[in-house]
Structure formats: structure tokens, C-alpha cells
Scaffold this motif. Sequence first.
Motif, PDB file in Angstrom:
ATOM      1  N   LEU A  17     -31.202 -35.513 -25.009  1.00 21.52           N
ATOM      2  CA  LEU A  17     -29.856 -35.824 -24.533  1.00 21.52           C
ATOM      3  C   LEU A  17     -28.966 -34.586 -24.479  1.00 21.52           C
ATOM      4  N   LEU A  18     -29.095 -33.687 -25.487  1.00 18.94           N
ATOM      5  CA  LEU A  18     -28.286 -32.465 -25.486  1.00 18.94           C
ATOM      6  C   LEU A  18     -28.568 -31.641 -24.233  1.00 18.94           C
ATOM      7  N   TYR A  19     -29.856 -31.478 -23.915  1.00 20.37           N
ATOM      8  CA  TYR A  19     -30.224 -30.707 -22.730  1.00 20.37           C
ATOM      9  C   TYR A  19     -29.672 -31.360 -21.465  1.00 20.37           C
ATOM     10  N   ALA A  20     -29.808 -32.658 -21.350  1.00 18.14           N
ATOM     11  CA  ALA A  20     -29.348 -33.366 -20.153  1.00 18.14           C
ATOM     12  C   ALA A  20     -27.837 -33.216 -19.970  1.00 18.14           C
ATOM     13  N   ASN A  21     -27.080 -33.363 -21.057  1.00 21.21           N
ATOM     14  CA  ASN A  21     -25.620 -33.233 -20.962  1.00 21.21           C
ATOM     15  C   ASN A  21     -25.215 -31.808 -20.609  1.00 21.21           C
ATOM     16  N   LEU A  22     -25.868 -30.827 -21.223  1.00 20.84           N
ATOM     17  CA  LEU A  22     -25.553 -29.436 -20.941  1.00 20.84           C
ATOM     18  C   LEU A  22     -25.919 -29.078 -19.505  1.00 20.84           C
ATOM     19  N   SER A  23     -27.085 -29.519 -19.073  1.00 22.97           N
ATOM     20  CA  SER A  23     -27.534 -29.233 -17.709  1.00 22.97           C
ATOM     21  C   SER A  23     -26.566 -29.800 -16.677  1.00 22.97           C
TER      22      SER A  23
END
Length: 398
Positions: free
Chosen positions: A2-8
Motif C-alpha cells: 500500500l505504501l508503494y501504491a500511494n507513493l507511486s
Amino acid sequence: GLLYANLSKRLAADGMTIEHFSYTTSTAHLRVRNAQIDAGPQAVGRAARALSQVMPASVEVFEIVPMVRGMGASKITIRRSDLEALEHAPGNDALLREKVQISDAGPAPAGGLDWGDAYPKFTWRLTPALRISQPLVGDVGLRFSASYELRPGLVLSGAVYQRVADNLDEYVTRPEDFSILPHVRSDVHDYNVEGGTSVDRLTLAWYAKPADNLYSRVTLGYLERMHAGVSGELLWKPVASRLALGVELNYTMQRDRDGGFGFSDYDYGIATGHVSAYYDFGRGFLGQVDVGRYLAGDVGATFSLDREFGNGVKVGAFATFTSASAAEFGEGSFDKGLRLTIPMNWILGQPSRGEMNTVLRPLQRDGGARVEVDGRLYDSIRDYHLGRLDSEWGRVWR
């Protein structure tokens, strides 16, 4: 996750793509490609604020590595507490710069997510273009350029030109135009006439960072509209140094005048190469000296001085002196000219990292001619080194 998806998602809104993302309880390491924002500090600032909005509160240190053609250009280390404390403070850009550390990119930490959706990546653009045969004689057209990045550092790219209008029939042939040197440039008018539709460039390039402060490039294919072959380059450029040193070696043969994929009947293959020194004098002044062998087999040096303005426009002048005598060179005695770089965002009216480059010469002769190679290393990586970052640092909060 989820962190990667939000940052991306946050970075994608600014035209940035994650190439590596990893974190510990205290540090986040982000390697990011910026395809849109023309000022390095602005891209770094957007990335840092995106991290502050996404990462858990325990993550205090942000390591941001701008990626250029698969190479880490530098590492900008920002503490989250400094970012949040200074966001609304008077003079916050200078205050933040005092806290930020800028160093060599180094390798990516083990683990984490590599590449993600960053590769393969296809980009293209259509720009106006001008080709000159002699003063006030030439043609104008459109140039379609495209790049396909297969994996980090491996780039397939090309450019096709289509003539729209010309006054090439006004070209005046003079006796002094017949060069006694190999015709590596003086036949440019024939290339303009016969290449109404031409493949200006089609190459496969490999970029790498073999060690700290070192960058490398190998390019193979149709390097430019008149010459094809292989070009290799190695550049030493510490992040905080005003000085950079480079070496380039090439082996090329002359292409057909029609701009297709054939080679000229004029059987001329040559090895050329230069040792180069680059120096940032500050206040936007950039100097360069190239010493080596040129396309006509002459040896000598090119001296350049450019002035880079805050809006991205760059104006420069150059002069080349070689073993070709004034009589061999012909009218003009030695190669010299002016060059102009205009950011594409001026033309497009929207954020872009593209540039339009124009070189103006009194005459195009064969002496002092150097092969034109797209993506040379110095201009590729210096946007994220100390001199350029400091000159544009005022945009870090935009």
C-alpha cells in the motif's frame, strides 16, 4: 504494498516514476525518474513532500536519488523534521538547503521494490526543425523523436525528419566550396536536398555507473544524419565538484545522402576521439575544452563557453583549431559558431524536460568536425549535481 501504491500515485501526478523503493524503521530510500519537471530541486521537493505524506511517522530520513537513463545522478538526503518545520517559514528554501546533504548516489539498498512500473517506458515528441545549407538557404520541417527504455540504462531511440518547406534551389555553388579534406560535413546541402524524409538517428545506447563518481555510455547505430557507427564515453564527475573530466572514442562511417539505412559510396571509416574537461565557473557560466581527433582526420582542440540562464535558456559560443591549415579548411579558416538551447516548455506551454538545440555557423566545413551523439553524459547528469541544484534551489517548495 500500500505504501508503494500511494507513493507511486502521488509521484505520477508530477510525471515521476519509481525505479527503486525501500525503507527501514527510520530511513526511506527512493530512486525516482523525473520525466516532466524541468528544475531538479522542484522534482526533489515534490518527491520529499510525497514521502512525508505517505511514510509512517517513525521514518525520519528521506534519501532521494534522481535517476537519469538508469544511472543514479546524486543522492539528496532530507530529514523529515526539517521539511515539516520549514515548510511555511520565511526564507525556507535557503534554510532547507543548509540542512540538506547532497552526495554520490551509490548503489541501491538490498531488498525493496526495483523497477515496478518504470520499465519498459516509451516516450515521444514532435518538434519543429530547421536545417541550414548556407546562410539564408535551407529547409524547415518536423522531427518526430521517440525513446524506448527497455530496462535501466538500455535505451532504443530514434528521430525521423520530414521536410515541410524550403528554398534549397537558391543554394549557390562556389569554387571554394570544394573541400580538399574528406567531405565529412561539406556535403550537407546534398543531404538536405536528397533527405526530404530522413532517418536522422536510430541507436541503441547502454548507460551505466561503474563506480562512485564515474558514468559510462556506449551507443551503437545511426548516430546522426551523416555518420553511423559506435561511440563510447566515460565521465568522471563528483557531485560537489565544479570540474568534470571525460574521454570519448568513436568509429564511424558515412551514411547515404538520402537519409535511409545505406552507406555512402565514399568509403570513409575513421576512428575519432576526445579527452574533455568541463568546468562550472558559477553564475551560469560553463566552460569546456575538447582535445583529440576529428572526423576529417585532423587533430586539435575545441574551446566552448556557455551562459545558462535561470529560465533554462542556454547561449554559447565555440571555436575549433586543428592541424588542418587555413588553406585546407577553406573560407573561414577555422570552425566556429554559436549554439542555442531552448526548453521545450516554452514551446509546449506545459512542463517538459525536453530541449530544442540549434547550432549556427557562418559556414559548414570539414575541418574540426565532430560526430554528433545524442545523450552525452555531462549534460545528462549535471542537472542533479551541486552547481545546477544550487542555482535552481529556490524552486524546491514549488
